[in-house]
Design an enzyme around this catalytic site. Structure first.
Site, PDB file in Angstrom:
ATOM      1  N   GLY A 189       4.453   0.827  -2.287  1.00  0.00           N
ATOM      2  CA  GLY A 189       4.494   1.231  -3.666  1.00  0.00           C
ATOM      3  C   GLY A 189       3.067   1.658  -4.118  1.00  0.00           C
ATOM      4  N   ASP A 190       2.988   1.288  -5.606  1.00  0.00           N
ATOM      5  CA  ASP A 190       2.013   1.971  -6.204  1.00  0.00           C
ATOM      6  C   ASP A 190       1.611   0.900  -7.507  1.00  0.00           C
ATOM      7  OD1 ASP A 190       0.298   3.038  -8.219  1.00  0.00           O
ATOM      8  OD2 ASP A 190       1.563   4.655  -8.765  1.00  0.00           O
ATOM      9  N   PHE A 191       0.513   0.363  -7.013  1.00  0.00           N
ATOM     10  CA  PHE A 191       0.000  -1.040  -7.712  1.00  0.00           C
ATOM     11  C   PHE A 191      -0.306  -0.523  -9.383  1.00  0.00           C
ATOM     12  CE2 PHE A 191      -3.947  -0.521  -5.090  1.00  0.00           C
ATOM     13  CZ  PHE A 191      -4.261   0.594  -5.904  1.00  0.00           C
ATOM     14  N   ASP A 193       0.883  -1.556   0.007  1.00  0.00           N
ATOM     15  CA  ASP A 193       0.119  -0.039  -0.076  1.00  0.00           C
ATOM     16  C   ASP A 193       0.967   1.171   0.125  1.00  0.00           C
ATOM     17  OD1 ASP A 193      -2.188   1.851   0.190  1.00  0.00           O
ATOM     18  OD2 ASP A 193      -3.373  -0.017   1.136  1.00  0.00           O
ATOM     19  N   HIS A 234     -13.001  -1.224  -6.975  1.00  0.00           N
ATOM     20  CA  HIS A 234     -14.380  -0.289  -7.047  1.00  0.00           C
ATOM     21  C   HIS A 234     -13.897   1.215  -7.095  1.00  0.00           C
ATOM     22  CE1 HIS A 234     -15.431  -0.256  -2.450  1.00  0.00           C
ATOM     23  NE2 HIS A 234     -14.061   0.442  -2.714  1.00  0.00           N
TER      24      HIS A 234
END
Length: 336
Positions: free
Chosen positions: A226-228, A202, A245
């Site tokens: 991190g950045d998904f 996250d 969502h």
């Protein structure tokens, strides 16, 4: 006995005034009324003294909430704790106090009031009012961000055990919880499967509040910032709850594609979302869908809509599982 004929005018008037119920619920929650009823019923005047509020006004608030089973007023004018009111206590098992305070806070009320203009222009009400995207606003306003994260963790806590009991998690391997917040769900899975290694993935600001230390085995987990949208860690199972969502179809495909690229051979992807049913029946997901529409570019989806996203990311849905909560689990694997 003849069933009473519904008065459509009165029904619509009740719906038009429904926001009063949410305001009353917030007032009772902020004042901590439920916490003062643990030892037995009390009159509104006594509760007012304990909560620092105005007795006659407080009684009227509690009288309204009692019509929905949140508190109960007896013939002597005393208010009792009910199962629906008990979950508002700060230390109750399954408390949703923090969640109620989050979703009824001013930042969301203001956006809800702009729904008409959002529908008229197809613009996010939150961005229009506050001048920046929702998650950027949370970073710029840490107090609101903390309230949001605590509220979401609070809501999630009540679903965790139901989700864990509804899926046969593997006995070993690496489990990555994408956008897992404070890690409450990952913690529960790791407790249930001692052979699993967990990765909580996250934003750094969110990970600062994680709860994985409660596991007591530091070698079984790691918190990775991190950045998904860019890349995700390799895993044997990806757990993605209440993430997709928030985002558009294209953004969801980016997240899922990154999972597909990083998957270990034979890996699975497990999505936990409010999968919308077809038709006109009430469903909590249909309410949350409008809440999402006010704040974020995402939406709640049907099974067919999720399957299209997975297909575009090179994934194949293997099964969809119900849980005792409103959530469904969708399992997927690499399509080839």
């Amino acid at each position: 006995m003849t069933k009473p004929v519904e008065d459509p005018t009165q029904y619509v008037l009740d719906e038009a005034m429904a926001y009063i119920h949410a305001a009353a619920l917030r007032a009772a929650t902020v004042l901590g009324v439920a916490d003062h009823l643990v030892d037995g019923p009390r009159a509104a005047g006594e509760l007012a003294e304990l909560t620092g509020s105005h007795g006659p006004f407080l009684r009227r608030v509690l009288r309204l909430l009692a019509t929905r089973g949140i508190f109960r007023e007896d013939d002597d004018g005393r208010f009792h704790l009910t199962p629906r009111a008990d979950v508002l206590r700060a230390d109750a098992p399954g408390t949703i106090r923090a969640g109620v305070l989050a979703v009824t806070s001013e930042v969301y009320w203001q956006s809800t009031g702009d729904l008409t203009e959002a529908v008229r222009h197809g613009e996010l009400a939150f961005d229009r009012r506050y001048g920046k995207p929702f998650f950027s606003y949370l970073v710029a306003h840490p107090d609101v961000g903390a309230m949001f994260n605590e509220g979401m963790a609070n809501f999630s806590a009540g679903e965790v055990e139901r989700i864990v009991a509804s899926y046969d998690f593997p006995a070993s391997g690496v489990l990555v919880d994408l956008g897992g917040g404070f890690g409450g769900l990952l913690l529960a899975v790791l407790r249930a499967r001692p052979g699993l290694h967990g990765v909580l993935f996250d934003r750094e600001t969110v990970l600062a509040g994680h709860v994985l230390g409660r596991l007591g085995a530091d070698d079984r987990w790691e918190a990775v910032a991190g950045d998904f949208f860019e890349a995700v860690p390799a895993a044997d199972l990806y757990l993605v709850k209440n993430v997709l969502h928030d985002w558009t179809d294209d953004e969801c495909v980016r997240i899922l594609t990154n999972c597909r690229r990083a998957m270990n051979p034979g890996a699975k992807l497990l999505i936990a979302e409010l999968v919308l049913p077809e038709g006109n029946e009430p469903h909590y997901g249909k309410v949350l869908d409008l809440f999402i529409m006010l704040l974020l570019p995402g939406l709640e989806r049907t099974r067919a809509e999720y399957e299209r996203l997975f297909d575009q990311a090179g994934l194949r849905v293997t099964r969809m599982l119900p849980t005792p909560s409103a959530y469904s689990l969708i399992e997927a694997e690499a399509a080839n």
